[in-house]
Design a protein around this motif. Structure first.
Motif, PDB file in Angstrom:
ATOM      1  N   GLY A   1       0.745   0.912  13.419  1.00 33.13           N
ATOM      2  CA  GLY A   1       1.281   0.353  12.239  1.00 33.13           C
ATOM      3  C   GLY A   1       2.845   0.848  11.855  1.00 33.13           C
TER       4      GLY A   1
ATOM      5  N   THR B   1       4.885  -1.378  14.008  1.00 33.36           N
ATOM      6  CA  THR B   1       4.824  -2.707  13.638  1.00 33.36           C
ATOM      7  C   THR B   1       5.696  -2.925  12.409  1.00 33.36           C
ATOM      8  N   ILE B   2       5.686  -2.205  11.559  1.00 38.39           N
ATOM      9  CA  ILE B   2       6.583  -2.185  10.225  1.00 38.39           C
ATOM     10  C   ILE B   2       8.080  -1.965  10.568  1.00 38.39           C
TER      11      ILE B   2
ATOM     12  N   TYR C   1       9.208  -5.812  10.987  1.00 42.41           N
ATOM     13  CA  TYR C   1       9.222  -6.530   9.772  1.00 42.41           C
ATOM     14  C   TYR C   1      10.379  -6.035   8.747  1.00 42.41           C
TER      15      TYR C   1
ATOM     16  N   VAL D   1      -2.469  -7.372   3.876  1.00 39.74           N
ATOM     17  CA  VAL D   1      -2.424  -5.779   3.941  1.00 39.74           C
ATOM     18  C   VAL D   1      -3.275  -5.173   2.898  1.00 39.74           C
TER      19      VAL D   1
ATOM     20  N   SER E   1       0.006   2.446   6.299  1.00 32.05           N
ATOM     21  CA  SER E   1       1.135   2.450   7.167  1.00 32.05           C
ATOM     22  C   SER E   1       1.788   1.122   6.830  1.00 32.05           C
ATOM     23  N   LEU E   2       1.051   0.068   7.110  1.00 35.92           N
ATOM     24  CA  LEU E   2       1.711  -1.294   7.142  1.00 35.92           C
ATOM     25  C   LEU E   2       2.107  -1.825   5.539  1.00 35.92           C
TER      26      LEU E   2
ATOM     27  N   SER F   1      -3.599   0.179   7.618  1.00 37.77           N
ATOM     28  CA  SER F   1      -3.335  -0.628   6.582  1.00 37.77           C
ATOM     29  C   SER F   1      -2.249   0.128   5.459  1.00 37.77           C
TER      30      SER F   1
ATOM     31  N   LEU G   1       5.981  -2.121   4.948  1.00 37.60           N
ATOM     32  CA  LEU G   1       6.423  -3.420   4.418  1.00 37.60           C
ATOM     33  C   LEU G   1       7.241  -3.463   3.215  1.00 37.60           C
TER      34      LEU G   1
END
Length: 369
Positions: free
Chosen positions: A197, A200-201, A204, A257, A279-280, A277, A284
């Motif tokens: 996560g 991934t962020i 973004y 999310v 961390s996302l 979820s 974000l």
């Protein structure tokens, strides 16, 4: 057109705007306060590292267990002497996770747990996780993060300039620090899903930042050839021009999310979704914030230190001061000690002759008839 779409169009055309760059000291202060809170949380509470990083054992019961989660936690903590994490799976079985135990302890705990749960020990599945495996995962995560940061800085320095690369790097570190700090404050377990996560962020966050930087690069082309806007003002226009787009993409990304975090992890009890979820969700939101309030204002700060930008700012301010002086109504006021008619400016008559706005109004100067 919707109200939000109309707002976005007006922001893009520069008809309305909010002074994000001009109030950057406020945003810097807010970010510093949040970052300090996150660091204090990490220092005081620390991260709740999962079994994958600490090592330990995971016990899984058969389906349709009548034992509650609270009872299973009590049994596991009493038999192991360690804190236990118990989750109820979708098929009704219990997943009992105990960190910091070795193979010998695992065998003993399995026997005691089976007795407390009124189970045959053979029906209680046990998986042992060694701490070396978790250490390898942590090292690989740090390596991946470092490589990602280096590549990001190189790419942005080539595609834009080093100041934008530096600002983007600061924004990414800001996002990671806040996300990990919230993990420490909330106490959620850090698992490999959390690491995924976090990585991934970063993408973004970088996406939102690059969108603003691209607009800023386009609008500041040949900036020193004009005297209408300073660099900071153009940077602020770039933020406002992409503001609605950033909000839309962030909200669209946050909605699913949020469903995973609050509905899946909260209401449905799928605790395995919490690690990725949270961390996302936090990342974000922090990424959208940093791209607007941190990255671009920081670029403006760095650029305004350049001699060329300082000279441009002086020219812009001087031109505005001159324009304000030319429009100042004080210049057209009567001088003290003179009549208003005598002080009136000359007006060009129909034949190019000077006329006055006062006595003899509407009559050209010269010999009276």
């Amino acid at each position: 057109m919707s109200k939000l779409g109309n707002l976005g169009a007006r922001l893009h055309r520069g008809e309305i705007s909010y002074d994000f760059v001009g109030k950057r000291k406020i945003w810097y202060g807010v970010s510093i306060l949040i970052t300090i809170t996150a660091i204090v949380g990490l220092a005081v509470r620390g991260l709740n590292m999962g079994i994958e990083f600490q090592g330990g054992a995971v016990f899984t019961t058969p389906t349709k267990m009548s034992t509650s989660v609270a009872q299973a936690e009590e049994y596991a903590q009493r038999s192991s002497g360690h804190e236990a994490i118990v989750q109820k799976l979708g098929n009704g079985s219990l997943r009992i996770q105990i960190a910091g135990i070795d193979t010998d302890q695992s065998d003993r705990i399995k026997q005691e747990l089976a007795k407390d749960l009124d189970l045959d020990p053979e029906r209680l599945a046990a998986d042992l996780v060694g701490p070396s495996w978790g250490e390898q995962i942590a090292n690989k995560a740090w390596e991946g993060l470092a490589i990602f940061m280096v590549l990001v800085v190189i790419y942005l320095a080539i595609a834009f300039e080093w100041r934008m690369a530096l600002a983007a790097l600061v924004a990414l570190i800001h996002d990671i620090t806040i996300t990990t700090g919230i993990y420490a404050l909330v106490g959620f377990e850090v698992t490999p899903g959390t690491v995924i996560g976090l990585l991934t962020i970063l993408g973004y966050s970088l996406y939102d930042t690059v969108v603003v930087f691209d607009s800023l690069k386009e609008q500041t082309k040949d900036i020193t050839r004009q005297t209408r806007w300073t660099y900071s003002e153009i940077a602020n226009r770039s933020i406002n021009g992409t503001l609605v787009r950033s909000i839309n993409t962030t909200v669209v990304a946050l909605l699913p999310v949020a469903g995973l975090l609050f509905i899946g992890g909260g209401f449905l009890g799928a605790g395995t979704l919490n690690d990725i979820s949270l961390s996302l969700f936090v990342g974000l939101a922090a990424g959208a914030y940093s791209s607007i309030f941190i990255a671009t204002p920081l670029v403006a700060d760095l650029k305004e230190r350049e001699p060329a930008m300082k000279a441009l700012t002086k020219r812009v301010l001087a031109k505005r001061a001159q324009a304000a002086a030319d429009e100042d109504p004080v210049e057209s006021r009567p001088v003290a000690g003179h009549d208003a008619d005598d002080a009136a400016p000359a007006v060009v008559g129909p034949r190019g002759q000077a006329a006055t706005r006062g006595r003899g109004r509407g009559r050209t100067s010269g010999k009276r008839r």
